[in-house]
Design a protein around this motif. Sequence first.
Motif: not given
Length: 323
Positions: A1-5, A131-142, A312-316
């Motif tokens: 999954h892109a999200t895990l990456k 690539d993930s819909v949700v914010m992950t490592h960018s949150f930490v980096a910001f 990677d593709n959460p509903r709604f």
Amino acid sequence: HATLKEIRKAPEGIVKAQEAFELIKNEVKLPKNILYIGCGSSHFLSQLLAMATNALGGKGFALPCSELMYSKEYYAIDSPELLVAISRSGETTEVLKAMDVLNIKKLGLTAYESSLSKKADYALIVNTPEDSVVMTHSFVAFYFAYLQLLRESYGHPTFNPEEVSELARGVLEKEEYIKDIVDEFDFSNVIFLGSGILYPVALEAMLKMKEMAIFWSEAYQMFEVRHGFKSIADENSLVVMLVNDPFDWHEKLVKEFQGQEAKVLVVGKESLNANYHVEVPQVDSLLVPVAALPVIQLLAYYKAVKRGMNPDNPRFLDKVVRW
Ligand code: F1P
């Protein structure tokens, strides 16, 4: 999954954050009184940054963009000298509109050259596209990029980026352990608890569970949970305690939940006799979010996988919320 990456990129995100900070540190000196705005994860990040501002001697206040637009008279917004607008995409409608509410200088915190960076007087662009819909490592980096700017501006020594990157790498090594917790204990709800700078992290954890795993979750300030909310915790509940400086109340709280047959995961220095423990080394309290965020992101990710959801593709949900 892109999200895990993307979650696993937290250490390199810290390096990108440092680069972004270096690029603007001579151009921007943050004032003391700052208003922070964002939506969703970016709003929880705005709360983190407001708290870091207060802890370092400034005066920070955080609001969701829509609240600044439509209900600002209800909030104690005290003549801010700078508006910090946060958005990974830099294209969220609300953040762009909310920037027009106050006629003060603006700094945009974003991952791209975007409408946000163009509209702002200054831009802190942290090159962590996801690539993930949700914010992950960018949150930490910001968070880290801005924390460095705050420290520099307020005359505190900046953190060593290699050490901080190592901190993130260290917690990511617990990935297998976090996956095992989710595999072994099929909890049916989860409560995240944190105090001070770790409260917005608990809120972000709550959101990650909802976004990635489409799963019921709540978040409270650590001891607030005892005042009624704890009634929902039972043998099907996981209680995640994000603990920075433990004292006797924390261990009592672990026991209290265990008495309700809930299982407790402590993320922090000490295990506090919890059912599960992800150790965070002794670091400055403002760095604990850098360690805790990948843990809660992995927890949400593996819960999603366990529930057969595609994170990677959460509903709604859309990657960029436009109106
Ligand atoms: C804000 C946001 C994200 C959330 C979701 C929808 O985006 O609410 O926090 O994870 O993807 O958008 P942005 O303004 O930071 O781009």
